[in-house]
Design a protein around this motif. Structure first.
Motif, PDB file in Angstrom:
ATOM      1  N   ARG A   1       0.987  -1.225   0.124  1.00  0.00           N
ATOM      2  CA  ARG A   1      -0.036  -0.023  -0.039  1.00  0.00           C
ATOM      3  C   ARG A   1       0.766   1.403  -0.100  1.00  0.00           C
ATOM      4  NH1 ARG A   1      -5.287  -0.515   2.939  1.00  0.00           N
ATOM      5  NH2 ARG A   1      -5.650  -1.320   0.752  1.00  0.00           N
TER       6      ARG A   1
ATOM      7  N   CYS B   1      -8.691  -7.284   8.833  1.00  0.00           N
ATOM      8  CA  CYS B   1      -7.917  -6.934   7.628  1.00  0.00           C
ATOM      9  C   CYS B   1      -8.612  -6.726   6.319  1.00  0.00           C
ATOM     10  CB  CYS B   1      -6.849  -7.904   7.356  1.00  0.00           C
ATOM     11  SG  CYS B   1      -5.940  -8.674   9.035  1.00  0.00           S
TER      12      CYS B   1
ATOM     13  N   CYS C   1      -9.906  -3.392   4.660  1.00  0.00           N
ATOM     14  CA  CYS C   1      -9.168  -2.550   3.717  1.00  0.00           C
ATOM     15  C   CYS C   1      -8.317  -3.274   2.964  1.00  0.00           C
ATOM     16  CB  CYS C   1      -8.142  -1.762   5.025  1.00  0.00           C
ATOM     17  SG  CYS C   1      -9.035  -0.674   6.126  1.00  0.00           S
ATOM     18  N   HIS C   2      -7.894  -4.526   3.098  1.00  0.00           N
ATOM     19  CA  HIS C   2      -7.110  -5.398   2.167  1.00  0.00           C
ATOM     20  C   HIS C   2      -7.686  -6.515   1.460  1.00  0.00           C
ATOM     21  CE1 HIS C   2      -3.423  -3.282   3.877  1.00  0.00           C
ATOM     22  NE2 HIS C   2      -3.799  -3.505   5.005  1.00  0.00           N
TER      23      HIS C   2
ATOM     24  N   ARG D   1      -0.183 -11.921   3.234  1.00  0.00           N
ATOM     25  CA  ARG D   1      -0.399 -10.505   3.373  1.00  0.00           C
ATOM     26  C   ARG D   1       0.853  -9.773   3.322  1.00  0.00           C
ATOM     27  NH1 ARG D   1       0.128  -6.402   2.246  1.00  0.00           N
ATOM     28  NH2 ARG D   1      -0.715  -4.380   2.824  1.00  0.00           N
TER      29      ARG D   1
HETATM   30  C1  HEC Z   1      -8.449   0.612   8.631  1.00  0.00           C
HETATM   31  C2  HEC Z   1      -7.713  -0.018   7.375  1.00  0.00           C
HETATM   32  C3  HEC Z   1      -6.684  -1.120   7.466  1.00  0.00           C
HETATM   33  C4  HEC Z   1      -7.018  -2.315   8.174  1.00  0.00           C
HETATM   34  C5  HEC Z   1      -8.386  -2.575   9.001  1.00  0.00           C
HETATM   35  C6  HEC Z   1      -5.868  -2.961   8.297  1.00  0.00           C
HETATM   36  N1  HEC Z   1      -4.887  -2.318   7.439  1.00  0.00           N
HETATM   37 FE1  HEC Z   1      -2.845  -2.835   6.942  1.00  0.00          FE
HETATM   38  N2  HEC Z   1      -2.630  -1.149   6.162  1.00  0.00           N
HETATM   39  C7  HEC Z   1      -3.275  -0.058   6.090  1.00  0.00           C
HETATM   40  C8  HEC Z   1      -2.770   1.369   5.605  1.00  0.00           C
HETATM   41  C9  HEC Z   1      -3.550   2.446   5.453  1.00  0.00           C
HETATM   42  C10 HEC Z   1      -1.417   0.808   5.233  1.00  0.00           C
HETATM   43  C11 HEC Z   1      -0.212   1.499   4.961  1.00  0.00           C
HETATM   44  C12 HEC Z   1       0.446   1.897   6.176  1.00  0.00           C
HETATM   45  C13 HEC Z   1       1.605   2.918   5.826  1.00  0.00           C
HETATM   46  O1  HEC Z   1       1.601   4.089   5.381  1.00  0.00           O
HETATM   47  O2  HEC Z   1       2.714   2.343   6.159  1.00  0.00           O
HETATM   48  C14 HEC Z   1      -1.357  -0.637   5.704  1.00  0.00           C
HETATM   49  C15 HEC Z   1      -0.069  -1.373   5.558  1.00  0.00           C
HETATM   50  C16 HEC Z   1      -0.224  -2.930   5.853  1.00  0.00           C
HETATM   51  C17 HEC Z   1       1.246  -3.705   5.591  1.00  0.00           C
HETATM   52  C18 HEC Z   1       2.337  -3.066   5.203  1.00  0.00           C
HETATM   53  C19 HEC Z   1       2.804  -3.305   3.831  1.00  0.00           C
HETATM   54  C20 HEC Z   1       1.924  -2.220   2.854  1.00  0.00           C
HETATM   55  O3  HEC Z   1       0.997  -2.820   2.389  1.00  0.00           O
HETATM   56  O4  HEC Z   1       2.478  -1.009   2.719  1.00  0.00           O
HETATM   57  C21 HEC Z   1       0.758  -4.870   6.000  1.00  0.00           C
HETATM   58  C22 HEC Z   1       1.662  -6.064   5.999  1.00  0.00           C
HETATM   59  C23 HEC Z   1      -0.630  -4.841   6.279  1.00  0.00           C
HETATM   60  N3  HEC Z   1      -1.112  -3.559   6.341  1.00  0.00           N
HETATM   61  C24 HEC Z   1      -1.247  -6.042   6.992  1.00  0.00           C
HETATM   62  C25 HEC Z   1      -2.595  -5.819   7.627  1.00  0.00           C
HETATM   63  C26 HEC Z   1      -3.084  -6.924   8.230  1.00  0.00           C
HETATM   64  C27 HEC Z   1      -2.631  -8.401   8.386  1.00  0.00           C
HETATM   65  C28 HEC Z   1      -4.331  -6.571   8.755  1.00  0.00           C
HETATM   66  C29 HEC Z   1      -5.238  -7.182   9.813  1.00  0.00           C
HETATM   67  C30 HEC Z   1      -5.080  -7.632  11.015  1.00  0.00           C
HETATM   68  C31 HEC Z   1      -4.605  -5.100   8.318  1.00  0.00           C
HETATM   69  N4  HEC Z   1      -3.518  -4.703   7.602  1.00  0.00           N
HETATM   70  C32 HEC Z   1      -5.575  -4.333   8.622  1.00  0.00           C
HETATM   71  C33 HEC Z   1      -4.884  -0.025   6.367  1.00  0.00           C
HETATM   72  C34 HEC Z   1      -5.415  -1.139   7.017  1.00  0.00           C
END
Ligand code: HEC
Length: 198
Positions: A95, A152, A155-156, A188
């Protein structure tokens, strides 16, 4: 080029050309791996706490804004550059472009994917290597992050699971976002720890 020496008990990287075992018999000191595991646990717990708190307080859009500001800060806090100890998150599809994997991380992530295709449980996947680059030695530790349904997928996740408001906000905040469309149980990404040796 990266030259990685792998522990005998761990698997070889898939592209053997850049993983030459020319510091034979090197053993990763276990205190460093233990320190890496504990930093990852702290980072994961803090991220999860912030995320769940923000989701409960204001829904996915509020959580998203929190994530953008808070996640990189939490990772920085867990790192200690004076110590040469850096904790981060990475993935094959990111992201935030700042989380893009380097050559070593990419190889390990690809290896995690291959092992999962062969039936491995991502919750058990990690990888340790001693890497020598430009004459400097580091211990590099990575731990797989499996894609979970909650929280997760909002958002993903795949299109049917994404929270539409959050997805629209992600597009604004991260125009180059590649981190959607993950199915539950897929890889992920990974936590990545680098410990520079003096
Ligand atoms: C509310 C929205 C949201 C949720 C819910 C969320 N994420 Fe994310 N995630 C983000 C955002 C925004 C970023 C970018 C953060 C940054 O700028 O470093 C991110 C970045 C990441 C990254 C770092 C790599 C990248 O894509 O930049 C990982 C790994 C990740 N998320 C895993 C998870 C996992 C596993 C879960 C569930 C436990 C989860 N996320 C839940 C919004 C979310």
């Amino acid at each position: 080029m990266l030259r990685a020496v792998l522990l005998a008990s761990l698997v070889t990287l898939p592209t053997a050309t850049s993983a030459r075992a020319d510091v034979g018999g090197a053993v990763v000191p276990s205190p460093e791996v233990m320190k890496a595991r504990s930093a990852i646990k702290t980072l994961a717990d803090n991220l999860r706490g912030e995320l769940i708190g923000a989701l409960e307080a204001g829904g996915s859009v509020a959580a998203l804004e929190k994530c953008k500001i808070v996640a990189p800060g939490i990772a920085r806090d867990a790192s200690s550059t004076a110590d040469g100890f850096i904790v981060s998150r990475t993935a094959l599809r990111v992201r935030n472009p700042e989380n893009k994997p380097d050559a070593h991380e990419r190889k390990v992530l690809e290896e995690f994917v291959m092992k999962m295709k062969a039936g491995a449980d991502p919750a058990t996947l990690d990888h340790t290597a001693v890497v020598i680059q430009n004459g400097a030695t580091s211990v590099r530790y990575m731990k797989a992050i499996p894609m979970a349904e909650t929280p997760c997928a909002a958002c993903h996740g795949t299109a049917d699971k994404l929270d539409p408001a959050a997805a629209a906000e992600v597009k604004k905040l991260y125009p180059d976002d590649e981190a959607i469309g993950f199915a539950t149980g897929e890889l992920r990404g990974a936590f990545s720890v680098t410990i520079k040796k003096m």
